[in-house]
Write an enzyme that holds these catalytic residues in place. Structure first.
Site, PDB file in Angstrom:
ATOM      1  N   TYR A  95      18.224  75.770  13.550  1.00  0.00           N
ATOM      2  CA  TYR A  95      18.184  74.747  12.497  1.00  0.00           C
ATOM      3  C   TYR A  95      17.350  75.153  11.284  1.00  0.00           C
ATOM      4  O   TYR A  95      17.390  74.485  10.258  1.00  0.00           O
ATOM      5  CB  TYR A  95      17.723  73.394  13.064  1.00  0.00           C
ATOM      6  CG  TYR A  95      18.863  72.662  13.732  1.00  0.00           C
ATOM      7  CD1 TYR A  95      19.920  72.165  12.975  1.00  0.00           C
ATOM      8  CD2 TYR A  95      18.924  72.517  15.116  1.00  0.00           C
ATOM      9  CE1 TYR A  95      20.995  71.522  13.579  1.00  0.00           C
ATOM     10  CE2 TYR A  95      19.994  71.877  15.726  1.00  0.00           C
ATOM     11  CZ  TYR A  95      21.029  71.379  14.946  1.00  0.00           C
ATOM     12  OH  TYR A  95      22.092  70.754  15.543  1.00  0.00           O
ATOM     13  N   GLU A 181      22.548  71.160  43.032  1.00  0.00           N
ATOM     14  CA  GLU A 181      23.400  71.619  41.922  1.00  0.00           C
ATOM     15  C   GLU A 181      23.509  70.579  40.812  1.00  0.00           C
ATOM     16  O   GLU A 181      23.291  70.875  39.649  1.00  0.00           O
ATOM     17  CB  GLU A 181      24.805  71.964  42.442  1.00  0.00           C
ATOM     18  CG  GLU A 181      25.738  72.392  41.318  1.00  0.00           C
ATOM     19  CD  GLU A 181      27.186  72.612  41.765  1.00  0.00           C
ATOM     20  OE1 GLU A 181      28.038  72.745  40.876  1.00  0.00           O
ATOM     21  OE2 GLU A 181      27.470  72.648  42.973  1.00  0.00           O
ATOM     22  N   ASP A 234      28.112  72.198  45.609  1.00  0.00           N
ATOM     23  CA  ASP A 234      29.494  71.872  45.953  1.00  0.00           C
ATOM     24  C   ASP A 234      30.099  73.043  46.731  1.00  0.00           C
ATOM     25  O   ASP A 234      29.721  74.200  46.496  1.00  0.00           O
ATOM     26  CB  ASP A 234      30.336  71.663  44.677  1.00  0.00           C
ATOM     27  CG  ASP A 234      30.018  70.348  43.976  1.00  0.00           C
ATOM     28  OD1 ASP A 234      29.436  69.455  44.615  1.00  0.00           O
ATOM     29  OD2 ASP A 234      30.351  70.214  42.779  1.00  0.00           O
TER      30      ASP A 234
END
Length: 353
Positions: A95, A181, A234
Site C-alpha cells: 500500500y 485444518e 479433512d
C-alpha cells in the site's frame, strides 16, 4: 541487524561495481519453485540444497527490468526499517505504492526472493506477514511489546502474534497440541468445551493453508514444550497437503525449513481408513474431482511419503475409493461425535500415524 544491513550493502555494492564496469547489473536468486533444488531429510523436512540452480534478474532485459527495480526499491525500504528498528507488514509495503507494485502477490514473491537471496529469515528483514491463524487452550505468553496473553482462562480465541520470534515467557500444562485444518471445526471444538473433556491441550488453526506466523508458532511451541503434536484434517488430498506443510514444509519456503517444520507431527485424523471403520454412509462422502486425483498423485510421488508406509496405505485407500470427506461428516453419526467420541478415543488408544 548489522548482518542484515551488511548483506544489503553487499548487493548494492555489486550493482555499483557492474555499473562502474559499464555492465548491466544482475541479481541472482535461487530458484525456489524447482523440486530439483530440494532435498528431503526426515529430521528437517524439505530443504534447499546448497548448490541450487538460480535465476538471474537482469536490469537490461525487458522481461525482468521492472522486477529488478522493484527488488531494489523493497531492499531500500527494508534497509531503512532495519536501521530505524521499525516493522511493516507485506500489506503496508504494497500500500505504500500500489501503482508501482501492481499486486500484493508481486510484493510477497519479491520479499521471499530477497530473504532467499540474502540467506536471512524474513522476520529479520523487519517484514511481518499478516496473521490469519488462531490459538486457544492451555497457554500463556508475553508479546514483544509486553502485552500478556492468557489463552487458558476461557474458551477465548486469540490471533497468532504477528511477531512470533518476539514472544517470551511461554507457559503451559498442555499434554498435547492439536492443529485443526479449518476454522469451523476449531470453533466447534471450542463450543463443545473440548478442553475440559480431555487433558489440557493447545489448539491451533491456520484456517486452511497456514501462514508463516502460524507455522512459526507451531515450531516455537514444539521447541518450548516438546509435547506431542497431532493434526486434524479433512480426509482429502488438500487436507493431506496442508498437514505436510506443517510437518515437512513447502517447496517455496524450503530455504527456511529449519525454523518452520516440525517433522514429529502425527496424523490423528480424519483418516481414509476411519471412514470404513466407522461405517460412514457413502452418501455422506464426496466424489473426487480431476483436480483431487492430480493432487493426490503428486503427493504420492513426494520424497517424504516413501518414509511413511502407514501414510502411504491411507493414500492408497483414498486413491482406490476416489472419495473424500470433510471432518464435518462425523456429525452424521451424532452432533458432538467429534469431541465426545472420536478425538478422546483416538488420543486414549493411540489412533494416529
Amino acid at each position: 541487524s548489522s548482518e542484515v544491513l551488511e548483506a544489503i550493502e553487499n548487493v548494492i555494492q555489486g550493482v555499483l561495481q557492474s555499473l562502474a564496469q559499464k555492465k548491466a547489473p544482475v541479481l541472482t536468486v535461487a530458484n525456489r519453485t524447482d523440486w530439483r533444488n530440494i532435498e528431503f531429510k526426515d529430521s528437517v523436512g524439505l530443504q534447499m540444497i546448497p548448490q541450487s540452480t538460480a535465476k538471474q534478474i537482469r536490469s537490461d532485459c525487458p522481461q525482468s527490468a521492472k522486477r529488478f527495480a522493484l527488488m531494489l526499491k523493497i531492499l531500500s525500504m527494508i534497509y531503512k526499517m532495519v536501521q530505524s528498528n521499525t516493522y511493516a507488514t507485506k500489506r503496508d509495503i504494497y500500500y505504500s505504492d500500489t501503482l508501482l507494485f501492481g499486486s500484493q502477490s508481486v510484493v510477497d514473491q519479491i520479499i521471499n526472493d530477497i530473504s532467499c537471496m540474502l540467506k536471512i529469515p524474513r522476520r529479520s528483514l523487519h517484514v511481518l506477514s499478516t496473521t490469519k491463524g488462531f490459538v486457544a487452550g492451555n497457554l500463556s505468553f508475553t508479546e514483544e511489546d509486553g502485552t500478556k496473553v492468557n489463552c487458558t482462562c476461557s474458551a477465548t480465541v486469540f490471533t497468532v502474534p504477528s511477531n512470533v520470534q518476539g514472544i517470551k515467557n511461554l507457559t503451559s500444562h498442555a499434554k498435547f497440541i492439536l492443529i485443526v485444518e479449518k476454522d469451523a471445526t476449531f470453533q466447534r471444538l471450542l463450543d463443545d468445551d473440548f478442553f475440559s473433556k480431555v487433558s489440557p491441550c493447545i489448539m491451533i488453526t491456520g484456517k486452511g493453508i497456514p501462514d508463516l506466523n502460524t507455522r512459526l508458532l507451531v515450531r516455537k511451541l514444539w521447541d518450548s514444550f516438546q509435547i506431542p503434536i497431532f493434526t486434524l484434517m479433512d480426509a482429502d488430498p488438500h487436507g493431506v497437503e496442508i498437514m505436510c506443510v506443517y510437518k515437512y514444509g513447502s517447496v517455496s519456503m524450503s530455504f527456511e525449513a529449519h525454523h518452520l517444520t516440525v517433522p514429529s507431527i502425527k496424523w490423528l485424523g480424519l483418516l481414509p481408513s476411519d471412514l470404513q471403520r466407522l461405517n460412514i454412509c457413502k452418501d455422506a462422502l464426496i466424489p473426487f474431482t480431476k483436480q483431487d486425483e492430480n493432487k493426490l498423485a503428486s503427493i504420492q510421488k513426494r520424497p517424504y511419503i516413501a518414509c511413511q508406509p502407514l501414510w502411504k496405505k491411507e493414500l492408497e485407500i483414498m486413491a482406490a475409493s476416489k472419495l473424500k470427506a470433510e471432518i464435518q461428516v462425523l456429525t452424521s453419526l451424532s452432533s458432538d461425535y467429534l469431541s465426545r467420541v472420536y478425538l478422546p478415543n483416538k488420543l486414549q488408544f493411540g489412533g494416529w500415524l
